[in-house]
Write a protein that holds these residues in place. Structure first.
Motif, PDB file in Angstrom:
ATOM      1  N   ASP A 224       0.524   5.510   3.388  1.00  0.00           N
ATOM      2  CA  ASP A 224       0.394   6.630   3.909  1.00  0.00           C
ATOM      3  C   ASP A 224       1.559   6.954   4.909  1.00  0.00           C
ATOM      4  O   ASP A 224       1.940   6.147   5.779  1.00  0.00           O
TER       5      ASP A 224
ATOM      6  N   ARG B 159       1.293  10.044   0.081  1.00  0.00           N
ATOM      7  CA  ARG B 159       0.062   9.631   0.211  1.00  0.00           C
ATOM      8  C   ARG B 159      -0.307   8.906  -0.758  1.00  0.00           C
ATOM      9  O   ARG B 159      -0.595   9.887  -1.972  1.00  0.00           O
TER      10      ARG B 159
ATOM     11  N   ILE C 278      -3.470  13.398  -1.636  1.00  0.00           N
ATOM     12  CA  ILE C 278      -3.528  11.743  -1.978  1.00  0.00           C
ATOM     13  C   ILE C 278      -3.439  11.494  -3.442  1.00  0.00           C
ATOM     14  O   ILE C 278      -4.410  12.211  -4.064  1.00  0.00           O
TER      15      ILE C 278
ATOM     16  N   GLU D  18      -9.696  10.035   0.217  1.00  0.00           N
ATOM     17  CA  GLU D  18      -9.613   8.994   1.135  1.00  0.00           C
ATOM     18  C   GLU D  18     -10.253   7.811   0.746  1.00  0.00           C
ATOM     19  O   GLU D  18      -9.802   6.740   1.087  1.00  0.00           O
TER      20      GLU D  18
END
Length: 180
Positions: free
Chosen positions: A116, A121, A43, A24
Motif C-alpha cells: 500500500d 495499492r 486495489i 481489501e
C-alpha cells in the motif's frame, strides 16, 4: 530523458489493459484499466518473480524510462499486474516470459502480501524460479539485466533507485525461504 515512439505506444497499450480489481480482502470485483486503477486508487493484484541462477545469484534489471511507475529504477523481480480473469501463477509465468524471456521453469510461491503506497495499492504474490539459460529482454520493459548476490542487491539500495514493491517481495521471500 525521452522515450521512443515504440515505448510510448507500449505504455499506452499497457494503460488500457484490463487488470484484476480486488477489495481489501483480495476478493475479485472485476476488471478495470491500469490507468483507472491508478487514478481512482483502487486495489489490484501483482505478481513478482525473483529469478535466480543455479549459483544462487538474483537477476536485477533496470526498467525502461517509459514505465508509468518507477521509470529507470532497478528491480529485483520480474512481474506486473495480474490481468482480469488470470491467477497469480498465470500472471507470474506470463510476466517472466515477457520481460526476461524465461519460460517453462517451475515457479515456487513464497508469500502473499498487501503493498500500500500512494502510487500503487496491490495484493501481491511473490514467486521464485531458477534458470541458467540466456535472458531475452523485452526492450519496451527492460533496459539491462545482470545476476548478482542478494547481499550485493541489498547493498545497492543505498545508492541506486530500486522499486520499493519488489524489494518488499524480496524481503518476504527472505523471511519465508526454507533453511538449507
Amino acid at each position: 530523458m525521452s522515450i521512443s515512439a515504440q515505448e510510448a505506444a507500449h505504455r499506452a497499450a499497457s494503460d488500457a489493459e484490463r487488470v484484476a480489481w480486488v477489495d481489501e480482502a483480495d476478493s475479485p470485483l472485476g476488471g478495470v484499466s491500469r490507468l483507472e486503477l491508478r487514478q481512482r486508487g483502487l486495489i489490484g493484484r501483482g505478481s513478482y518473480i525473483l529469478l535466480f541462477n543455479s549459483a544462487g545469484e538474483i537477476c536485477v534489471h533496470r526498467r525502461t524510462l517509459s514505465k508509468a511507475l518507477y521509470p529507470g529504477y532497478w528491480d529485483v523481480a520480474a512481474g506486473g499486474m495480474v490481468q482480469e480473469g488470470e491467477s497469480y501463477a498465470e500472471s507470474a509465468a506470463r510476466e517472466l516470459a515477457e520481460e526476461l524471456g524465461v519460460a517453462g521453469v517451475p515457479l515456487i510461491e513464497h508469500a502473499h502480501f498487501f503493498y500500500d503506497a500512494p502510487e500503487s495499492r496491490l495484493w501481491c504474490t511473490a514467486f521464485s524460479a531458477v534458470c541458467d539459460e540466456p535472458l531475452r529482454l523485452q526492450p519496451e520493459e527492460v533496459l539491462e539485466a545482470r545476476f548478482i548476490s542478494i547481499e550485493a542487491a541489498l547493498s545497492e539500495v543505498a545508492h541506486k533507485l530500486y522499486c520499493p514493491d519488489s524489494l518488499l517481495a524480496l524481503q518476504r521471500y527472505l523471511a519465508n525461504r526454507p533453511l538449507r
